[in-house]
Design a protein around this motif. Structure first.
Motif, PDB file in Angstrom:
ATOM      1  N   LEU A 125      22.681   9.558  14.522  1.00 10.15           N
ATOM      2  CA  LEU A 125      23.585   8.778  15.374  1.00 10.15           C
ATOM      3  C   LEU A 125      22.971   8.503  16.742  1.00 10.15           C
ATOM      4  O   LEU A 125      23.080   7.392  17.279  1.00 10.15           O
ATOM      5  CB  LEU A 125      24.912   9.516  15.527  1.00 10.15           C
ATOM      6  N   THR A 126      22.320   9.512  17.303  1.00  9.50           N
ATOM      7  CA  THR A 126      21.684   9.334  18.620  1.00  9.50           C
ATOM      8  C   THR A 126      20.556   8.323  18.553  1.00  9.50           C
ATOM      9  O   THR A 126      20.418   7.458  19.429  1.00  9.50           O
ATOM     10  CB  THR A 126      21.142  10.677  19.136  1.00  9.50           C
ATOM     11  N   LEU A 127      19.739   8.409  17.506  1.00 10.87           N
ATOM     12  CA  LEU A 127      18.642   7.448  17.347  1.00 10.87           C
ATOM     13  C   LEU A 127      19.176   6.038  17.097  1.00 10.87           C
ATOM     14  O   LEU A 127      18.577   5.050  17.533  1.00 10.87           O
ATOM     15  CB  LEU A 127      17.712   7.884  16.218  1.00 10.87           C
ATOM     16  N   ALA A 128      20.306   5.940  16.399  1.00 10.43           N
ATOM     17  CA  ALA A 128      20.920   4.629  16.180  1.00 10.43           C
ATOM     18  C   ALA A 128      21.391   4.033  17.508  1.00 10.43           C
ATOM     19  O   ALA A 128      21.225   2.833  17.770  1.00 10.43           O
ATOM     20  CB  ALA A 128      22.080   4.747  15.205  1.00 10.43           C
ATOM     21  N   CYS A 129      21.980   4.882  18.356  1.00  8.88           N
ATOM     22  CA  CYS A 129      22.403   4.414  19.687  1.00  8.88           C
ATOM     23  C   CYS A 129      21.186   4.014  20.525  1.00  8.88           C
ATOM     24  O   CYS A 129      21.238   3.027  21.277  1.00  8.88           O
ATOM     25  CB  CYS A 129      23.198   5.505  20.397  1.00  8.88           C
ATOM     26  N   THR A 130      20.098   4.775  20.398  1.00  8.72           N
ATOM     27  CA  THR A 130      18.868   4.439  21.117  1.00  8.72           C
ATOM     28  C   THR A 130      18.332   3.088  20.662  1.00  8.72           C
ATOM     29  O   THR A 130      17.910   2.264  21.480  1.00  8.72           O
ATOM     30  CB  THR A 130      17.810   5.531  20.889  1.00  8.72           C
ATOM     31  N   TYR A 131      18.363   2.856  19.358  1.00  4.62           N
ATOM     32  CA  TYR A 131      17.896   1.578  18.808  1.00  4.62           C
ATOM     33  C   TYR A 131      18.752   0.423  19.341  1.00  4.62           C
ATOM     34  O   TYR A 131      18.232  -0.627  19.739  1.00  4.62           O
ATOM     35  CB  TYR A 131      17.954   1.634  17.285  1.00  4.62           C
ATOM     36  N   ALA A 132      20.067   0.646  19.350  1.00  2.00           N
ATOM     37  CA  ALA A 132      20.966  -0.397  19.845  1.00  2.00           C
ATOM     38  C   ALA A 132      20.712  -0.672  21.323  1.00  2.00           C
ATOM     39  O   ALA A 132      20.669  -1.838  21.750  1.00  2.00           O
ATOM     40  CB  ALA A 132      22.413   0.024  19.619  1.00  2.00           C
ATOM     41  N   ALA A 149       8.584   3.074  24.904  1.00  2.00           N
ATOM     42  CA  ALA A 149       8.100   4.440  24.689  1.00  2.00           C
ATOM     43  C   ALA A 149       9.014   5.452  25.371  1.00  2.00           C
ATOM     44  O   ALA A 149       9.392   6.479  24.784  1.00  2.00           O
ATOM     45  CB  ALA A 149       6.669   4.570  25.207  1.00  2.00           C
ATOM     46  N   LEU A 150       9.389   5.160  26.625  1.00  2.00           N
ATOM     47  CA  LEU A 150      10.255   6.074  27.363  1.00  2.00           C
ATOM     48  C   LEU A 150      11.644   6.146  26.734  1.00  2.00           C
ATOM     49  O   LEU A 150      12.245   7.225  26.621  1.00  2.00           O
ATOM     50  CB  LEU A 150      10.352   5.620  28.821  1.00  2.00           C
ATOM     51  N   GLY A 156      15.515   9.258  23.772  1.00  2.00           N
ATOM     52  CA  GLY A 156      16.478   9.274  22.660  1.00  2.00           C
ATOM     53  C   GLY A 156      16.192  10.390  21.666  1.00  2.00           C
ATOM     54  O   GLY A 156      17.116  11.060  21.186  1.00  2.00           O
ATOM     55  N   LEU A 157      14.912  10.618  21.357  1.00  2.00           N
ATOM     56  CA  LEU A 157      14.555  11.682  20.414  1.00  2.00           C
ATOM     57  C   LEU A 157      14.880  13.059  20.981  1.00  2.00           C
ATOM     58  O   LEU A 157      15.464  13.903  20.285  1.00  2.00           O
ATOM     59  CB  LEU A 157      13.065  11.579  20.082  1.00  2.00           C
TER      60      LEU A 157
END
Length: 289
Positions: A28-35, A247-248, A253-254
């Motif tokens: 979910l966190t990575l999905a939010c980061t992608y968005a 990159a940042l 996000g990770l």
């Protein structure tokens, strides 16, 4: 060491039992980061190095700079100045571009390099960021050009006066030289050749002083000592966007996903232990009389 090993083993057991929660929160966190990385409005940053102009032909002890460094920094931060820059670039003071321009404008004084100012500003396109940085320098240049008119006019008037005095002195030199020639009867204001020789010697010293003063003033009005406010290098705008930095963004996000996933995993494990403890406790027995 035993406590550490037991602690690590316990963590592994928790992870083996609750890994689904960790994975769910991380995804979910990575999905939010992608968005965020794809929906956030991109920004580019332009950098300009501004050299403050100066007029070299100023009285001794006076700062040749058109405007002191600290005053220039204050001027660049004035809302009225920024609004004028935005209008010159074709944007209203209340436009979204204007808000980002004011918020992102950064000034770094470099007192031992000219002095100079490193100016950076952001906008929503690479081209516009460069245009706003250029417009900022152009606005400062226009103001400084008005300020420098008075000392420049004074220096040029002084140069014209020296040239006029030098021409008059050279005309006198020719007259004194003719009057000092052997057999000359002098002139209207020169009684004898001897007096003409004395006047010629004084005149030559005057001419030498005037020529030296003129040469010094011309040199100080030349490019090494007198120049306008401008950029010393072209405005630089990198090819890659300044925000969001891919990159940042993905790195943060990770790390955030790992932290939140671990917290969710530990919270779930703690909730299970609490529930197990409540179910394991036998109900209290009532004393019967």
């Amino acid at each position: 060491m035993e406590h550490d090993e037991i602690y690590l083993v316990d963590l592994w057991r928790i992870f083996a039992r609750e890994w689904k929660w960790f994975a769910l929160v991380l995804v979910l966190t990575l999905a939010c980061t992608y968005a965020f990385a794809h929906l956030a409005k991109r920004q580019w940053e332009a950098t300009a190095w501004v050299q403050i102009g100066q007029v070299g032909a100023v009285p001794s002890g006076q700062d040749p700079k058109i405007e002191p460094l600290q005053r220039v920094l204050e001027r660049l931060q004035l809302v009225s100045f920024q609004n004028e820059v935005l209008r010159s670039a074709g944007y209203a003071p209340d436009a979204p571009v204007a808000g980002l321009y004011r918020k992102s404008l950064k000034l770094e004084p470099l007192p031992y390099a000219g002095p100079m100012i490193r100016l950076s500003v952001r906008s929503y396109s690479r081209r516009l960021a460069g245009e706003l940085a250029t417009a900022t320098v152009a606005g400062l240049h226009a103001i400084h050009r008005q300020i420098e008119q008075v000392p420049l006019a004074s220096a040029r008037a002084r140069l014209a006066r020296i040239e006029s005095e030098l021409q008059a002195a050279q005309a006198d030199q020719a007259r004194y030289r003719k009057a000092a020639e052997p057999g000359s009867q002098g002139g209207r204001d020169v009684a004898s050749p001897m007096l003409a020789s004395l006047l010629l010697a004084s005149n030559e010293k005057e001419i030498s002083d005037l020529q030296r003063e003129k040469s010094d003033l011309v040199e100080r009005l030349g490019p090494p000592y007198t120049y306008e406010t401008s950029t010393i290098w072209p405005v630089y705008v990198p090819e890659h966007q300044a925000f969001p930095n891919p990159a940042l963004t993905w790195g943060i996000g990770l790390l955030l996903g790992i932290f939140l996933g671990s917290s969710a995993m530990l919270a779930r494990s703690g909730g299970r232990r609490s529930a197990s403890s409540r179910h394991a406790c036998p109900p209290a027995a009532f004393n019967q009389s």
